[in-house]
Scaffold this motif. Structure first.
Motif, PDB file in Angstrom:
ATOM      1  N   GLU A  40       0.836  -1.218   0.000  1.00 29.63           N
ATOM      2  CA  GLU A  40       0.000   0.000   0.000  1.00 29.63           C
ATOM      3  C   GLU A  40       0.863   1.257   0.000  1.00 29.63           C
ATOM      4  O   GLU A  40       0.554   2.234  -0.686  1.00 29.63           O
ATOM      5  CB  GLU A  40      -0.953   0.002   1.215  1.00 29.63           C
ATOM      6  CG  GLU A  40      -2.162  -0.873   1.052  1.00 29.63           C
ATOM      7  CD  GLU A  40      -3.004  -0.465  -0.152  1.00 29.63           C
ATOM      8  OE1 GLU A  40      -3.254   0.748  -0.353  1.00 29.63           O
ATOM      9  OE2 GLU A  40      -3.407  -1.360  -0.907  1.00 29.63           O
ATOM     10  N   LYS A  41       1.959   1.230   0.765  1.00 30.27           N
ATOM     11  CA  LYS A  41       2.868   2.378   0.801  1.00 30.27           C
ATOM     12  C   LYS A  41       3.484   2.591  -0.584  1.00 30.27           C
ATOM     13  O   LYS A  41       3.594   3.721  -1.062  1.00 30.27           O
ATOM     14  CB  LYS A  41       3.954   2.149   1.850  1.00 30.27           C
ATOM     15  CG  LYS A  41       4.875   3.321   2.018  1.00 30.27           C
ATOM     16  CD  LYS A  41       5.888   3.071   3.137  1.00 30.27           C
ATOM     17  CE  LYS A  41       6.816   4.246   3.272  1.00 30.27           C
ATOM     18  NZ  LYS A  41       7.828   4.037   4.294  1.00 30.27           N
ATOM     19  N   LEU A  42       3.872   1.515  -1.250  1.00 33.51           N
ATOM     20  CA  LEU A  42       4.443   1.605  -2.590  1.00 33.51           C
ATOM     21  C   LEU A  42       3.418   2.157  -3.590  1.00 33.51           C
ATOM     22  O   LEU A  42       3.736   3.011  -4.415  1.00 33.51           O
ATOM     23  CB  LEU A  42       4.928   0.223  -3.045  1.00 33.51           C
ATOM     24  CG  LEU A  42       5.504   0.147  -4.463  1.00 33.51           C
ATOM     25  CD1 LEU A  42       6.761   1.003  -4.555  1.00 33.51           C
ATOM     26  CD2 LEU A  42       5.778  -1.288  -4.832  1.00 33.51           C
ATOM     27  N   ARG A  43       2.185   1.699  -3.506  1.00 31.18           N
ATOM     28  CA  ARG A  43       1.130   2.200  -4.391  1.00 31.18           C
ATOM     29  C   ARG A  43       0.906   3.699  -4.169  1.00 31.18           C
ATOM     30  O   ARG A  43       0.749   4.466  -5.133  1.00 31.18           O
ATOM     31  CB  ARG A  43      -0.178   1.439  -4.148  1.00 31.18           C
ATOM     32  CG  ARG A  43      -0.146   0.023  -4.675  1.00 31.18           C
ATOM     33  CD  ARG A  43      -1.365  -0.752  -4.253  1.00 31.18           C
ATOM     34  NE  ARG A  43      -2.422  -0.600  -5.237  1.00 31.18           N
ATOM     35  CZ  ARG A  43      -3.653  -1.036  -5.072  1.00 31.18           C
ATOM     36  NH1 ARG A  43      -3.992  -1.644  -3.944  1.00 31.18           N
ATOM     37  NH2 ARG A  43      -4.548  -0.877  -6.016  1.00 31.18           N
ATOM     38  N   THR A  44       0.903   4.137  -2.927  1.00 31.49           N
ATOM     39  CA  THR A  44       0.706   5.553  -2.609  1.00 31.49           C
ATOM     40  C   THR A  44       1.855   6.394  -3.161  1.00 31.49           C
ATOM     41  O   THR A  44       1.642   7.439  -3.783  1.00 31.49           O
ATOM     42  CB  THR A  44       0.595   5.747  -1.087  1.00 31.49           C
ATOM     43  OG1 THR A  44      -0.478   4.956  -0.596  1.00 31.49           O
ATOM     44  CG2 THR A  44       0.361   7.205  -0.736  1.00 31.49           C
ATOM     45  N   THR A  45       3.080   5.918  -2.956  1.00 32.97           N
ATOM     46  CA  THR A  45       4.257   6.637  -3.455  1.00 32.97           C
ATOM     47  C   THR A  45       4.227   6.726  -4.979  1.00 32.97           C
ATOM     48  O   THR A  45       4.505   7.789  -5.554  1.00 32.97           O
ATOM     49  CB  THR A  45       5.539   5.931  -2.995  1.00 32.97           C
ATOM     50  OG1 THR A  45       5.521   5.809  -1.572  1.00 32.97           O
ATOM     51  CG2 THR A  45       6.773   6.690  -3.416  1.00 32.97           C
ATOM     52  N   THR A  46       3.867   5.642  -5.639  1.00 30.93           N
ATOM     53  CA  THR A  46       3.790   5.629  -7.103  1.00 30.93           C
ATOM     54  C   THR A  46       2.718   6.597  -7.597  1.00 30.93           C
ATOM     55  O   THR A  46       2.937   7.341  -8.564  1.00 30.93           O
ATOM     56  CB  THR A  46       3.487   4.204  -7.604  1.00 30.93           C
ATOM     57  OG1 THR A  46       4.491   3.318  -7.095  1.00 30.93           O
ATOM     58  CG2 THR A  46       3.479   4.144  -9.115  1.00 30.93           C
ATOM     59  N   GLN A  77       1.617   9.283  -6.042  1.00 31.84           N
ATOM     60  CA  GLN A  77       2.089  10.654  -5.806  1.00 31.84           C
ATOM     61  C   GLN A  77       3.112  11.067  -6.864  1.00 31.84           C
ATOM     62  O   GLN A  77       3.081  12.197  -7.359  1.00 31.84           O
ATOM     63  CB  GLN A  77       2.696  10.773  -4.402  1.00 31.84           C
ATOM     64  CG  GLN A  77       1.665  10.733  -3.294  1.00 31.84           C
ATOM     65  CD  GLN A  77       2.299  10.671  -1.906  1.00 31.84           C
ATOM     66  OE1 GLN A  77       3.489  10.411  -1.773  1.00 31.84           O
ATOM     67  NE2 GLN A  77       1.486  10.901  -0.889  1.00 31.84           N
ATOM     68  N   ALA A  78       4.005  10.169  -7.227  1.00 32.78           N
ATOM     69  CA  ALA A  78       5.009  10.482  -8.255  1.00 32.78           C
ATOM     70  C   ALA A  78       4.326  10.728  -9.601  1.00 32.78           C
ATOM     71  O   ALA A  78       4.691  11.654 -10.332  1.00 32.78           O
ATOM     72  CB  ALA A  78       6.024   9.343  -8.363  1.00 32.78           C
ATOM     73  N   ALA A  79       3.336   9.934  -9.925  1.00 34.82           N
ATOM     74  CA  ALA A  79       2.605  10.133 -11.189  1.00 34.82           C
ATOM     75  C   ALA A  79       1.884  11.482 -11.181  1.00 34.82           C
ATOM     76  O   ALA A  79       1.855  12.189 -12.193  1.00 34.82           O
ATOM     77  CB  ALA A  79       1.616   8.994 -11.409  1.00 34.82           C
ATOM     78  N   THR A  80       1.312  11.855 -10.056  1.00 34.78           N
ATOM     79  CA  THR A  80       0.633  13.144  -9.936  1.00 34.78           C
ATOM     80  C   THR A  80       1.626  14.293 -10.122  1.00 34.78           C
ATOM     81  O   THR A  80       1.334  15.278 -10.822  1.00 34.78           O
ATOM     82  CB  THR A  80      -0.048  13.256  -8.551  1.00 34.78           C
ATOM     83  OG1 THR A  80      -0.977  12.179  -8.424  1.00 34.78           O
ATOM     84  CG2 THR A  80      -0.769  14.577  -8.409  1.00 34.78           C
ATOM     85  N   GLN A  81       2.811  14.170  -9.548  1.00 35.31           N
ATOM     86  CA  GLN A  81       3.827  15.217  -9.697  1.00 35.31           C
ATOM     87  C   GLN A  81       4.289  15.320 -11.149  1.00 35.31           C
ATOM     88  O   GLN A  81       4.468  16.424 -11.666  1.00 35.31           O
ATOM     89  CB  GLN A  81       5.017  14.937  -8.774  1.00 35.31           C
ATOM     90  CG  GLN A  81       4.699  15.137  -7.303  1.00 35.31           C
ATOM     91  CD  GLN A  81       5.831  14.667  -6.399  1.00 35.31           C
ATOM     92  OE1 GLN A  81       6.753  14.001  -6.842  1.00 35.31           O
ATOM     93  NE2 GLN A  81       5.734  15.004  -5.120  1.00 35.31           N
ATOM     94  N   ARG A  82       4.498  14.180 -11.799  1.00 34.82           N
ATOM     95  CA  ARG A  82       4.907  14.211 -13.205  1.00 34.82           C
ATOM     96  C   ARG A  82       3.823  14.843 -14.076  1.00 34.82           C
ATOM     97  O   ARG A  82       4.108  15.613 -14.985  1.00 34.82           O
ATOM     98  CB  ARG A  82       5.232  12.799 -13.701  1.00 34.82           C
ATOM     99  CG  ARG A  82       6.555  12.262 -13.204  1.00 34.82           C
ATOM    100  CD  ARG A  82       6.974  10.985 -13.942  1.00 34.82           C
ATOM    101  NE  ARG A  82       5.971   9.939 -13.960  1.00 34.82           N
ATOM    102  CZ  ARG A  82       5.820   9.012 -13.025  1.00 34.82           C
ATOM    103  NH1 ARG A  82       6.612   8.995 -11.971  1.00 34.82           N
ATOM    104  NH2 ARG A  82       4.879   8.086 -13.133  1.00 34.82           N
ATOM    105  N   THR A  83       2.580  14.530 -13.795  1.00 35.01           N
ATOM    106  CA  THR A  83       1.466  15.094 -14.558  1.00 35.01           C
ATOM    107  C   THR A  83       1.400  16.602 -14.360  1.00 35.01           C
ATOM    108  O   THR A  83       1.199  17.359 -15.316  1.00 35.01           O
ATOM    109  CB  THR A  83       0.141  14.437 -14.132  1.00 35.01           C
ATOM    110  OG1 THR A  83       0.234  13.028 -14.321  1.00 35.01           O
ATOM    111  CG2 THR A  83      -1.029  14.993 -14.923  1.00 35.01           C
ATOM    112  N   ALA A  84       1.582  17.061 -13.131  1.00 31.41           N
ATOM    113  CA  ALA A  84       1.560  18.504 -12.855  1.00 31.41           C
ATOM    114  C   ALA A  84       2.713  19.210 -13.571  1.00 31.41           C
ATOM    115  O   ALA A  84       2.531  20.293 -14.142  1.00 31.41           O
ATOM    116  CB  ALA A  84       1.639  18.753 -11.346  1.00 31.41           C
ATOM    117  N   ALA A  85       3.888  18.602 -13.573  1.00 30.07           N
ATOM    118  CA  ALA A  85       5.036  19.200 -14.268  1.00 30.07           C
ATOM    119  C   ALA A  85       4.783  19.261 -15.770  1.00 30.07           C
ATOM    120  O   ALA A  85       5.069  20.271 -16.416  1.00 30.07           O
ATOM    121  CB  ALA A  85       6.310  18.404 -13.971  1.00 30.07           C
ATOM    122  N   ALA A  86       4.234  18.201 -16.328  1.00 31.89           N
ATOM    123  CA  ALA A  86       3.934  18.191 -17.768  1.00 31.89           C
ATOM    124  C   ALA A  86       2.881  19.238 -18.109  1.00 31.89           C
ATOM    125  O   ALA A  86       2.967  19.919 -19.136  1.00 31.89           O
ATOM    126  CB  ALA A  86       3.457  16.809 -18.199  1.00 31.89           C
TER     127      ALA A  86
END
Length: 180
Positions: A37-43, A45-54
């Protein structure tokens, strides 16, 4: 008797060992589930950050492209609106050359009449004057054509300079949206 007690307590001991092993395995499973679950949450969050940067890159690129398009349109409009002025100047030069051509023909007829009235020396002067008038008319027509070409060339240089400035502004402001 000892054997009976061993059998009776052996099953209980085996049940206790199996129960303890079951508890240990359940604890390990629970730990793995928490880590998953921690890994899924981290993944996520990283996808959300990449989407915001794009999205930010796309917004900046869109703003740059809009500014470039606006500068290009202004540049083109400036060239287009100056075209009637250039055309009018060219027409004035052509009209002047035409007027001079008509005057030259009239003067040539006058010079010929003068030459007929004068002696042979006057005839040569009339021919030279007619030739000079012809050259004057040709020279004025050439100057008019060259002036039209020069005015158009100057306007095209202004157009191209504006386009180069707009393109440089686009290139200097940041990375393209395809760059990662």
């Amino acid at each position: 008797m000892i054997l009976d007690k061993l059998k009776a307590y052996g099953f209980q001991a085996a049940a206790l060992v199996l129960g303890a092993l079951l508890l240990v395995q359940t604890g390990r499973l629970h730990t793995e589930q928490l880590a998953h679950e921690k890994l899924r949450t981290t993944t996520a969050q990283a996808a959300t950050q990449r989407t915001a940067a794009a999205l930010n890159i796309e917004r900046r690129a869109g703003a740059l492209e809009f500014t470039h398009a606006q500068q290009t349109q202004e540049n083109s409009d400036g060239f287009t609106t100056s075209q009637p002025v250039r055309d009018a100047l060219h027409r004035v030069d052509l009209d002047r050359a035409q007027r001079l051509r008509g005057g030259a023909e009239s003067r040539a007829a006058t010079y010929r009449a003068m030459a007929q009235a004068c002696t042979a020396a006057g005839s040569g002067a009339a021919d030279r004057l007619a030739a000079l008038d012809g050259q004057l008319v040709e020279g004025v027509a050439v100057v008019g054509a060259l002036r039209g070409d020069l005015v158009r060339r100057d306007a095209e240089v202004v157009l191209l300079r504006g386009q180069v400035d707009a393109d440089r502004a686009l290139m200097a402001t940041g990375p393209s949206p395809t760059t990662n």
